[in-house]
Design an enzyme around this catalytic site. Sequence first.
Site, PDB file in Angstrom:
ATOM      1  CB  SER A  39      -0.946   0.008   1.207  1.00  5.56           C
ATOM      2  OG  SER A  39      -0.229  -0.158   2.423  1.00  5.56           O
ATOM      3  CG  ASP A 322      -4.660   5.069   6.865  1.00  3.67           C
ATOM      4  OD1 ASP A 322      -3.428   4.924   7.037  1.00  3.67           O
ATOM      5  OD2 ASP A 322      -5.288   4.411   6.012  1.00  3.67           O
ATOM      6  CG  HIS A 325      -1.440   3.514   4.683  1.00  3.04           C
ATOM      7  ND1 HIS A 325      -2.655   3.005   5.105  1.00  3.04           N
ATOM      8  CD2 HIS A 325      -0.781   2.490   4.096  1.00  3.04           C
ATOM      9  CE1 HIS A 325      -2.723   1.721   4.767  1.00  3.04           C
ATOM     10  NE2 HIS A 325      -1.594   1.390   4.162  1.00  3.04           N
TER      11      HIS A 325
END
Length: 408
Positions: A39, A322, A325
Amino acid sequence: MSIPTLHIILLASLASLLVSTGRADQSREEVALFIFGDSINDAGTNNYINTTADFRANFPPYGKTFHNPTGRFSDGRLIADFIAEFAKLPLIPPYLQMKDGEFMAGTNFASGGAGALVDTYKGFVVNFKMQLKQLKQLRKEGKDQANRIIKEGVYLISIGSNDYLMPLVYNPALFQSISTEDYVGMVIGNITTVLKGMYKVGGRKFAMMGIGPLGCVPGMRLLTRNGSCSGAANKLAMLHNTALTSILAKLETRLHGFKYSYFDFYASGSEKIRHPSKYGFKEAENACCGSGPYKASPTCGGKRGVKEYSLCRHPEKFLFFDTYHPSERANKQSAQLMWNGSLSHIADELAKLHNIALISILTLWDFMNHDLSSRFAQNKILKFIARDEQCATRTLGLYLVAFWLDFG
């Protein structure tokens, strides 16, 4: 005088490549960036697979500073997006989104939640080995020009974090049955296998990102009693990074033409966490988006089982967007550090690195465009590396990746 093998080979190989192929006169369209991993650099791969909202970010407020949600796990752009921008390339699209001919500037295989181990979030992500299979399929479908682009592209890779986060969060008892060293060995073994597979397909230039300080992300702080960084998670990250740099050095000696650079994500991330204000952040412990202590519960966007969540007004003031991340601002700073070798806020430590690499590159450029039979450029480069071998080792490789893209 001891000279780092990596940089001598990189400099000599780069000069030989550009001179022999005439790359300075070729179209920029033949320069490509291929992105793999998780991610950290997923540009929307998981939008196109059968998975859950836990592994997607294609809903608000993700993309808040990017005008719309795209599947990127941030409020805006990712490290790979900024690298592409610095290289004057367009945004690199996900492989599963591409149409015929779109991969001329590269493609993005990264998948949020992916790991080097096949069992990491199995069934919900495109794991690292499957990303290699997709690359092979891309090569199989391509013509001669496509094969050349794949061979001469730069391979940007961020992988491994999920292999450690998943057991730490969901199955901490695992490390009672296997040592951390053996587990890291499994992860590195899979990474090594995929790197060799990429090499076999034609990849030669690899930009590897280490793992950041996993124990200090909001999601891991939530698991400690007092909100401090998780020592267990950080230990795994450091063991991983040490093993990764070791195997990269071995691959360089064993695979002809294999070139790599390494970004110390752990050191740069730790620096921001310790001194957030130096980098323009007001908050380095709490996330911008989420719920609960540290906003560490992964509820951002209200699509993951819990509708209620809290969102900060200024994501650019937060190191983390978040649970796990970085914010767009943090991503941009990481990309700048990878590209330039320095950040203004740590100039005392890194200005010397910047100068060493910049002078080396300018000298190489002069070397390529003037007298190829002269050893003046070579000797000048060696002298600058010899002044501070350790500093040169830490940054020059990444400068060369930037150089391949910017002047290729």
